[in-house]
Design a protein around this motif. Sequence first.
Motif, PDB file in Angstrom:
ATOM      1  N   VAL A  39       0.831  -1.202   0.000  1.00 29.67           N
ATOM      2  CA  VAL A  39       0.000   0.000   0.000  1.00 29.67           C
ATOM      3  C   VAL A  39       0.867   1.255   0.000  1.00 29.67           C
ATOM      4  O   VAL A  39       0.556   2.245  -0.680  1.00 29.67           O
ATOM      5  N   ALA A  40       1.973   1.234   0.747  1.00 25.66           N
ATOM      6  CA  ALA A  40       2.876   2.379   0.782  1.00 25.66           C
ATOM      7  C   ALA A  40       3.479   2.655  -0.591  1.00 25.66           C
ATOM      8  O   ALA A  40       3.734   3.810  -0.953  1.00 25.66           O
ATOM      9  N   ALA A  41       3.702   1.622  -1.372  1.00 21.80           N
ATOM     10  CA  ALA A  41       4.228   1.803  -2.719  1.00 21.80           C
ATOM     11  C   ALA A  41       3.141   2.270  -3.682  1.00 21.80           C
ATOM     12  O   ALA A  41       3.409   3.032  -4.622  1.00 21.80           O
ATOM     13  N   ALA A  42       1.908   1.824  -3.450  1.00 19.80           N
ATOM     14  CA  ALA A  42       0.817   2.174  -4.358  1.00 19.80           C
ATOM     15  C   ALA A  42       0.334   3.601  -4.172  1.00 19.80           C
ATOM     16  O   ALA A  42      -0.018   4.271  -5.152  1.00 19.80           O
ATOM     17  N   GLY A  43       0.320   4.093  -2.934  1.00 24.99           N
ATOM     18  CA  GLY A  43      -0.242   5.415  -2.656  1.00 24.99           C
ATOM     19  C   GLY A  43       0.356   6.541  -3.488  1.00 24.99           C
ATOM     20  O   GLY A  43      -0.364   7.257  -4.207  1.00 24.99           O
ATOM     21  N   PRO A  44       1.674   6.759  -3.444  1.00 22.29           N
ATOM     22  CA  PRO A  44       2.257   7.831  -4.255  1.00 22.29           C
ATOM     23  C   PRO A  44       2.043   7.637  -5.752  1.00 22.29           C
ATOM     24  O   PRO A  44       1.896   8.618  -6.491  1.00 22.29           O
ATOM     25  N   ALA A  45       2.031   6.392  -6.199  1.00 23.00           N
ATOM     26  CA  ALA A  45       1.816   6.138  -7.621  1.00 23.00           C
ATOM     27  C   ALA A  45       0.411   6.529  -8.048  1.00 23.00           C
ATOM     28  O   ALA A  45       0.195   7.024  -9.162  1.00 23.00           O
ATOM     29  N   VAL A  46      -0.571   6.310  -7.168  1.00 26.67           N
ATOM     30  CA  VAL A  46      -1.941   6.733  -7.472  1.00 26.67           C
ATOM     31  C   VAL A  46      -2.011   8.246  -7.607  1.00 26.67           C
ATOM     32  O   VAL A  46      -2.607   8.787  -8.554  1.00 26.67           O
ATOM     33  N   VAL A  47      -1.389   8.959  -6.666  1.00 27.09           N
ATOM     34  CA  VAL A  47      -1.396  10.426  -6.721  1.00 27.09           C
ATOM     35  C   VAL A  47      -0.704  10.921  -7.983  1.00 27.09           C
ATOM     36  O   VAL A  47      -1.182  11.846  -8.655  1.00 27.09           O
ATOM     37  N   GLU A  48       0.422  10.316  -8.326  1.00 27.90           N
ATOM     38  CA  GLU A  48       1.149  10.719  -9.537  1.00 27.90           C
ATOM     39  C   GLU A  48       0.317  10.482 -10.791  1.00 27.90           C
ATOM     40  O   GLU A  48       0.307  11.307 -11.712  1.00 27.90           O
ATOM     41  N   THR A  49      -0.392   9.363 -10.833  1.00 23.71           N
ATOM     42  CA  THR A  49      -1.246   9.076 -11.982  1.00 23.71           C
ATOM     43  C   THR A  49      -2.363  10.099 -12.107  1.00 23.71           C
ATOM     44  O   THR A  49      -2.678  10.579 -13.207  1.00 23.71           O
ATOM     45  N   ILE A  50      -2.964  10.467 -10.984  1.00 25.37           N
ATOM     46  CA  ILE A  50      -4.047  11.453 -11.000  1.00 25.37           C
ATOM     47  C   ILE A  50      -3.532  12.810 -11.455  1.00 25.37           C
ATOM     48  O   ILE A  50      -4.168  13.505 -12.262  1.00 25.37           O
ATOM     49  N   ASN A  51      -2.364  13.220 -10.968  1.00 22.86           N
ATOM     50  CA  ASN A  51      -1.792  14.503 -11.380  1.00 22.86           C
ATOM     51  C   ASN A  51      -1.478  14.525 -12.871  1.00 22.86           C
ATOM     52  O   ASN A  51      -1.758  15.514 -13.564  1.00 22.86           O
ATOM     53  N   ALA A  52      -0.882  13.445 -13.360  1.00 20.91           N
ATOM     54  CA  ALA A  52      -0.545  13.377 -14.776  1.00 20.91           C
ATOM     55  C   ALA A  52      -1.794  13.422 -15.636  1.00 20.91           C
ATOM     56  O   ALA A  52      -1.823  14.083 -16.683  1.00 20.91           O
ATOM     57  N   ASN A  53      -2.843  12.735 -15.191  1.00 22.37           N
ATOM     58  CA  ASN A  53      -4.090  12.743 -15.938  1.00 22.37           C
ATOM     59  C   ASN A  53      -4.700  14.141 -15.973  1.00 22.37           C
ATOM     60  O   ASN A  53      -5.206  14.598 -17.007  1.00 22.37           O
ATOM     61  N   ALA A  54      -4.643  14.857 -14.851  1.00 27.13           N
ATOM     62  CA  ALA A  54      -5.196  16.210 -14.800  1.00 27.13           C
ATOM     63  C   ALA A  54      -4.407  17.157 -15.689  1.00 27.13           C
ATOM     64  O   ALA A  54      -4.991  17.972 -16.424  1.00 27.13           O
ATOM     65  N   ASN A  55      -3.095  17.069 -15.668  1.00 27.43           N
ATOM     66  CA  ASN A  55      -2.269  17.957 -16.482  1.00 27.43           C
ATOM     67  C   ASN A  55      -2.449  17.704 -17.972  1.00 27.43           C
ATOM     68  O   ASN A  55      -2.355  18.615 -18.787  1.00 27.43           O
ATOM     69  N   ALA A  56      -2.718  16.462 -18.335  1.00 26.29           N
ATOM     70  CA  ALA A  56      -2.812  16.107 -19.742  1.00 26.29           C
ATOM     71  C   ALA A  56      -4.174  16.399 -20.345  1.00 26.29           C
ATOM     72  O   ALA A  56      -4.284  16.710 -21.522  1.00 26.29           O
ATOM     73  N   ASN A  57      -5.235  16.282 -19.540  1.00 25.18           N
ATOM     74  CA  ASN A  57      -6.584  16.321 -20.098  1.00 25.18           C
ATOM     75  C   ASN A  57      -7.419  17.520 -19.709  1.00 25.18           C
ATOM     76  O   ASN A  57      -8.431  17.790 -20.345  1.00 25.18           O
ATOM     77  N   ALA A  58      -7.061  18.228 -18.666  1.00 27.08           N
ATOM     78  CA  ALA A  58      -7.899  19.336 -18.208  1.00 27.08           C
ATOM     79  C   ALA A  58      -7.259  20.650 -18.601  1.00 27.08           C
ATOM     80  O   ALA A  58      -6.216  21.019 -18.081  1.00 27.08           O
ATOM     81  N   ASN A  59      -7.873  21.365 -19.531  1.00 29.64           N
ATOM     82  CA  ASN A  59      -7.351  22.634 -20.002  1.00 29.64           C
ATOM     83  C   ASN A  59      -7.841  23.765 -19.097  1.00 29.64           C
ATOM     84  O   ASN A  59      -8.694  24.563 -19.457  1.00 29.64           O
ATOM     85  N   ALA A  60      -7.303  23.808 -17.897  1.00 35.72           N
ATOM     86  CA  ALA A  60      -7.691  24.828 -16.930  1.00 35.72           C
ATOM     87  C   ALA A  60      -6.512  25.093 -16.016  1.00 35.72           C
ATOM     88  O   ALA A  60      -5.776  24.180 -15.647  1.00 35.72           O
ATOM     89  N   PRO A  61      -6.290  26.380 -15.626  1.00 40.94           N
ATOM     90  CA  PRO A  61      -5.136  26.695 -14.789  1.00 40.94           C
ATOM     91  C   PRO A  61      -5.218  26.102 -13.404  1.00 40.94           C
ATOM     92  O   PRO A  61      -4.212  25.980 -12.733  1.00 40.94           O
ATOM     93  N   HIS A  62      -6.416  25.730 -12.962  1.00 43.08           N
ATOM     94  CA  HIS A  62      -6.582  25.210 -11.613  1.00 43.08           C
ATOM     95  C   HIS A  62      -6.793  23.699 -11.599  1.00 43.08           C
ATOM     96  O   HIS A  62      -7.201  23.148 -10.593  1.00 43.08           O
ATOM     97  N   ALA A  63      -6.530  23.032 -12.717  1.00 46.38           N
ATOM     98  CA  ALA A  63      -6.839  21.608 -12.802  1.00 46.38           C
ATOM     99  C   ALA A  63      -6.010  20.783 -11.828  1.00 46.38           C
ATOM    100  O   ALA A  63      -6.513  19.845 -11.212  1.00 46.38           O
ATOM    101  N   ARG A  64      -4.726  21.142 -11.669  1.00 47.15           N
ATOM    102  CA  ARG A  64      -3.877  20.337 -10.811  1.00 47.15           C
ATOM    103  C   ARG A  64      -4.307  20.442  -9.355  1.00 47.15           C
ATOM    104  O   ARG A  64      -4.374  19.444  -8.637  1.00 47.15           O
ATOM    105  N   GLY A  65      -4.594  21.669  -8.899  1.00 45.66           N
ATOM    106  CA  GLY A  65      -5.058  21.831  -7.526  1.00 45.66           C
ATOM    107  C   GLY A  65      -6.362  21.104  -7.282  1.00 45.66           C
ATOM    108  O   GLY A  65      -6.555  20.476  -6.236  1.00 45.66           O
ATOM    109  N   ALA A  66      -7.276  21.159  -8.261  1.00 39.29           N
ATOM    110  CA  ALA A  66      -8.546  20.460  -8.126  1.00 39.29           C
ATOM    111  C   ALA A  66      -8.341  18.956  -8.095  1.00 39.29           C
ATOM    112  O   ALA A  66      -8.992  18.236  -7.329  1.00 39.29           O
ATOM    113  N   ALA A  67      -7.405  18.460  -8.928  1.00 41.82           N
ATOM    114  CA  ALA A  67      -7.137  17.019  -8.958  1.00 41.82           C
ATOM    115  C   ALA A  67      -6.564  16.547  -7.629  1.00 41.82           C
ATOM    116  O   ALA A  67      -6.954  15.495  -7.112  1.00 41.82           O
TER     117      ALA A  67
END
Length: 322
Positions: free
Chosen positions: A234-262
């Motif tokens: 679980v300790a290994a999975a947690g940061p990877a989940v957050v990183e995946t969510i951040n990458a998805n937000a940066n790639a797909n959400a065309n908004a300046p606040h997308a990363r904070g919202a993600a």
Amino acid sequence: MATALGTTSGQATWTARAFGFAYAAGFLLAGSLSDRYGSRALITAGLVAATAATLAVSAARSGMFAAVLLQFDARAVAAGLGRRAVFWISAALMALSLIPVCRVLRPTLRHDTGGGLRQAFAAMPRLLRRPRPVALYLSTVALMSSFVAVYTVVAIAGPPSIAGNSSAILARRAGALPALVAVLVLAPVLQRLAAPLRVVLAVTPAALTVAVGSFLGLHTVPPAIALLLFVAAVAAAGPAVVETINANANANANAPHARGAAVALCGCSMFIGAGLGPQLTGVLTGLGFGGILRAVAAALVLGVSAPAYRPTEALSVPRSPQ
């Protein structure tokens, strides 16, 4: 907690659930407010509010105070200096932490894009309208609810030498520290893999470990080893989940606040899962120790089976910019 409140362990899990949901609600505000006003301003304001709230809790005299106290696992301080000293010390430490926050963190320029604070929250609905972010957040809920549920079932229905024994439970939690240290040491190696792949490679053995542990019975040593491996996964999975969510937000959400919202939605999902974990255990108490663990293993499998981690993306290993 059940003893302090004069109720059953199943009913007492609602207290932990309320704690987790309140924590989750704070994340919904924190991400967007950080985008708008800067992390330094938000951390400073949060520490001031947390200091005041902690001092206020120290004045409480009801049984709910004892329930909150147990959330901190501060039995040694409470036994030596009294229950309220736990909150006095915590408030003092939070107040002192304002010094490095104000001296080390640089002020952040406000993101004034003309939409005001409303625009900071507008990215959340856009993220939730896309199937993949929703699947990622649901997988986060599954991961955290499973993690908390495992510790809860060990505490209330585990081996006789542990269940109901606060000292043994605390020792069992401390025994997971080597797993956390090992994951930290291996972090540079793990980061060579793409985040979605790390999630799959971590959650799969976590589910397998829980499933195997459900058949080990109520002995002490085998479940302890299984718990150690589970915490590491679980300790290994947690940061990877957050990183995946951040990458998805940066790639797909065309908004300046997308990363904070993600990040806000990710944190909210984590603690919704943490709040659901004890409740899940309470609902499944009739299944016994092994039955609850098998249900947890199934939840973990469903979490990574959701269409959140694309196989092609998971197999791609990011190259170093150097």
